[in-house]
Design a protein around this motif. Sequence first.
Motif, PDB file in Angstrom:
ATOM      1  N   MET A   1      22.841  53.151 -23.347  1.00 57.55           N
ATOM      2  CA  MET A   1      21.441  53.393 -23.005  1.00 57.55           C
ATOM      3  C   MET A   1      21.259  53.534 -21.495  1.00 57.55           C
ATOM      4  O   MET A   1      20.454  54.343 -21.033  1.00 57.55           O
ATOM      5  N   GLU A   2      22.012  52.768 -20.722  1.00 54.73           N
ATOM      6  CA  GLU A   2      21.907  52.831 -19.265  1.00 54.73           C
ATOM      7  C   GLU A   2      22.300  54.210 -18.741  1.00 54.73           C
ATOM      8  O   GLU A   2      21.729  54.707 -17.767  1.00 54.73           O
ATOM      9  N   PHE A   3      23.286  54.826 -19.393  1.00 52.27           N
ATOM     10  CA  PHE A   3      23.713  56.161 -18.980  1.00 52.27           C
ATOM     11  C   PHE A   3      22.600  57.176 -19.241  1.00 52.27           C
ATOM     12  O   PHE A   3      22.334  58.050 -18.403  1.00 52.27           O
ATOM     13  N   VAL A   4      21.935  57.059 -20.378  1.00 52.02           N
ATOM     14  CA  VAL A   4      20.831  57.967 -20.711  1.00 52.02           C
ATOM     15  C   VAL A   4      19.703  57.810 -19.686  1.00 52.02           C
ATOM     16  O   VAL A   4      19.149  58.797 -19.209  1.00 52.02           O
ATOM     17  N   VAL A   5      19.385  56.580 -19.324  1.00 53.08           N
ATOM     18  CA  VAL A   5      18.359  56.331 -18.309  1.00 53.08           C
ATOM     19  C   VAL A   5      18.776  56.977 -16.986  1.00 53.08           C
ATOM     20  O   VAL A   5      17.967  57.649 -16.326  1.00 53.08           O
ATOM     21  N   HIS A   6      20.024  56.818 -16.617  1.00 46.48           N
ATOM     22  CA  HIS A   6      20.544  57.421 -15.382  1.00 46.48           C
ATOM     23  C   HIS A   6      20.393  58.955 -15.410  1.00 46.48           C
ATOM     24  O   HIS A   6      19.955  59.562 -14.424  1.00 46.48           O
ATOM     25  N   VAL A   7      20.742  59.570 -16.515  1.00 44.67           N
ATOM     26  CA  VAL A   7      20.626  61.033 -16.670  1.00 44.67           C
ATOM     27  C   VAL A   7      19.169  61.464 -16.495  1.00 44.67           C
ATOM     28  O   VAL A   7      18.872  62.440 -15.799  1.00 44.67           O
ATOM     29  N   LEU A   8      18.259  60.734 -17.126  1.00 47.80           N
ATOM     30  CA  LEU A   8      16.842  61.089 -17.046  1.00 47.80           C
ATOM     31  C   LEU A   8      16.299  60.947 -15.625  1.00 47.80           C
ATOM     32  O   LEU A   8      15.503  61.778 -15.172  1.00 47.80           O
ATOM     33  N   GLU A   9      16.741  59.923 -14.926  1.00 47.70           N
ATOM     34  CA  GLU A   9      16.303  59.747 -13.541  1.00 47.70           C
ATOM     35  C   GLU A   9      16.899  60.824 -12.638  1.00 47.70           C
ATOM     36  O   GLU A   9      16.206  61.402 -11.799  1.00 47.70           O
ATOM     37  N   ARG A  10      18.165  61.106 -12.822  1.00 44.31           N
ATOM     38  CA  ARG A  10      18.879  62.031 -11.942  1.00 44.31           C
ATOM     39  C   ARG A  10      18.467  63.490 -12.135  1.00 44.31           C
ATOM     40  O   ARG A  10      18.230  64.209 -11.166  1.00 44.31           O
ATOM     41  N   PHE A  11      18.418  63.957 -13.381  1.00 46.57           N
ATOM     42  CA  PHE A  11      18.198  65.383 -13.626  1.00 46.57           C
ATOM     43  C   PHE A  11      16.763  65.759 -13.951  1.00 46.57           C
ATOM     44  O   PHE A  11      16.399  66.935 -13.898  1.00 46.57           O
ATOM     45  N   PHE A  12      15.942  64.756 -14.312  1.00 47.95           N
ATOM     46  CA  PHE A  12      14.576  65.078 -14.703  1.00 47.95           C
ATOM     47  C   PHE A  12      13.536  64.395 -13.808  1.00 47.95           C
ATOM     48  O   PHE A  12      12.349  64.396 -14.123  1.00 47.95           O
ATOM     49  N   ALA A  13      13.998  63.798 -12.710  1.00 44.98           N
ATOM     50  CA  ALA A  13      13.129  63.207 -11.685  1.00 44.98           C
ATOM     51  C   ALA A  13      12.122  62.209 -12.259  1.00 44.98           C
ATOM     52  O   ALA A  13      10.966  62.171 -11.849  1.00 44.98           O
ATOM     53  N   LEU A  14      12.569  61.422 -13.219  1.00 41.72           N
ATOM     54  CA  LEU A  14      11.701  60.399 -13.798  1.00 41.72           C
ATOM     55  C   LEU A  14      11.942  59.074 -13.094  1.00 41.72           C
ATOM     56  O   LEU A  14      13.056  58.791 -12.647  1.00 41.72           O
ATOM     57  N   ASN A  15      10.895  58.251 -13.009  1.00 36.99           N
ATOM     58  CA  ASN A  15      11.114  56.920 -12.466  1.00 36.99           C
ATOM     59  C   ASN A  15      11.769  56.062 -13.554  1.00 36.99           C
ATOM     60  O   ASN A  15      11.895  56.500 -14.705  1.00 36.99           O
ATOM     61  N   HIS A  16      12.174  54.871 -13.195  1.00 35.30           N
ATOM     62  CA  HIS A  16      12.937  54.045 -14.135  1.00 35.30           C
ATOM     63  C   HIS A  16      12.137  53.734 -15.406  1.00 35.30           C
ATOM     64  O   HIS A  16      12.682  53.810 -16.517  1.00 35.30           O
ATOM     65  N   ALA A  17      10.858  53.418 -15.255  1.00 40.93           N
ATOM     66  CA  ALA A  17      10.032  53.084 -16.425  1.00 40.93           C
ATOM     67  C   ALA A  17       9.887  54.289 -17.366  1.00 40.93           C
ATOM     68  O   ALA A  17      10.003  54.146 -18.597  1.00 40.93           O
ATOM     69  N   GLN A  18       9.649  55.468 -16.800  1.00 39.67           N
ATOM     70  CA  GLN A  18       9.530  56.680 -17.621  1.00 39.67           C
ATOM     71  C   GLN A  18      10.849  56.978 -18.330  1.00 39.67           C
ATOM     72  O   GLN A  18      10.857  57.301 -19.528  1.00 39.67           O
ATOM     73  N   ALA A  19      11.942  56.877 -17.593  1.00 44.60           N
ATOM     74  CA  ALA A  19      13.259  57.159 -18.168  1.00 44.60           C
ATOM     75  C   ALA A  19      13.573  56.169 -19.286  1.00 44.60           C
ATOM     76  O   ALA A  19      14.107  56.558 -20.337  1.00 44.60           O
ATOM     77  N   PHE A  20      13.225  54.917 -19.088  1.00 41.46           N
ATOM     78  CA  PHE A  20      13.484  53.896 -20.099  1.00 41.46           C
ATOM     79  C   PHE A  20      12.687  54.181 -21.372  1.00 41.46           C
ATOM     80  O   PHE A  20      13.216  54.089 -22.482  1.00 41.46           O
ATOM     81  N   GLU A  21      11.425  54.579 -21.223  1.00 38.27           N
ATOM     82  CA  GLU A  21      10.581  54.903 -22.389  1.00 38.27           C
ATOM     83  C   GLU A  21      11.150  56.080 -23.178  1.00 38.27           C
ATOM     84  O   GLU A  21      11.211  56.049 -24.404  1.00 38.27           O
ATOM     85  N   ILE A  22      11.570  57.119 -22.476  1.00 39.73           N
ATOM     86  CA  ILE A  22      12.135  58.290 -23.164  1.00 39.73           C
ATOM     87  C   ILE A  22      13.453  57.922 -23.833  1.00 39.73           C
ATOM     88  O   ILE A  22      13.726  58.342 -24.955  1.00 39.73           O
ATOM     89  N   MET A  23      14.270  57.117 -23.166  1.00 41.28           N
ATOM     90  CA  MET A  23      15.530  56.670 -23.769  1.00 41.28           C
ATOM     91  C   MET A  23      15.251  55.931 -25.068  1.00 41.28           C
ATOM     92  O   MET A  23      15.940  56.135 -26.072  1.00 41.28           O
ATOM     93  N   LEU A  24      14.230  55.073 -25.089  1.00 41.70           N
ATOM     94  CA  LEU A  24      13.883  54.350 -26.318  1.00 41.70           C
ATOM     95  C   LEU A  24      13.405  55.305 -27.412  1.00 41.70           C
ATOM     96  O   LEU A  24      13.727  55.118 -28.586  1.00 41.70           O
TER      97      LEU A  24
END
Length: 112
Positions: free
Chosen positions: A46-69
Amino acid sequence: MSGVWTPVIAAEGDDGDTSVVVETKPKTKRPPLYKVMLLNDDYTPMEFVVHVLERFFALNHAQAFEIMLTVHKKGLAVVGVFSHEIAETKVAQVMDLARQHQHPLQCTMEKE
């Protein structure tokens, strides 16, 4: 003068009539948009997915975590909507990074 057409007065003909030529501006059509989606798997951390979302989609940590879930619970989530070229690039970037880290994470795109 603003508007869609601009009148252009033509020269007088032999019979004294004046013609008006209307020049219309072509309407441009917006290019189609593409949804970029992440698909769930049982192996990618899950941490890798959050990292991908932050890195390539310019999401903050909370947004990336929600999408990962959402990906985890529903099996997939739309992570962005882009032009064809940008969507294609984002998919390639995600897939390359996942491959480099030996994760089976899948990223796809489809026309909106």
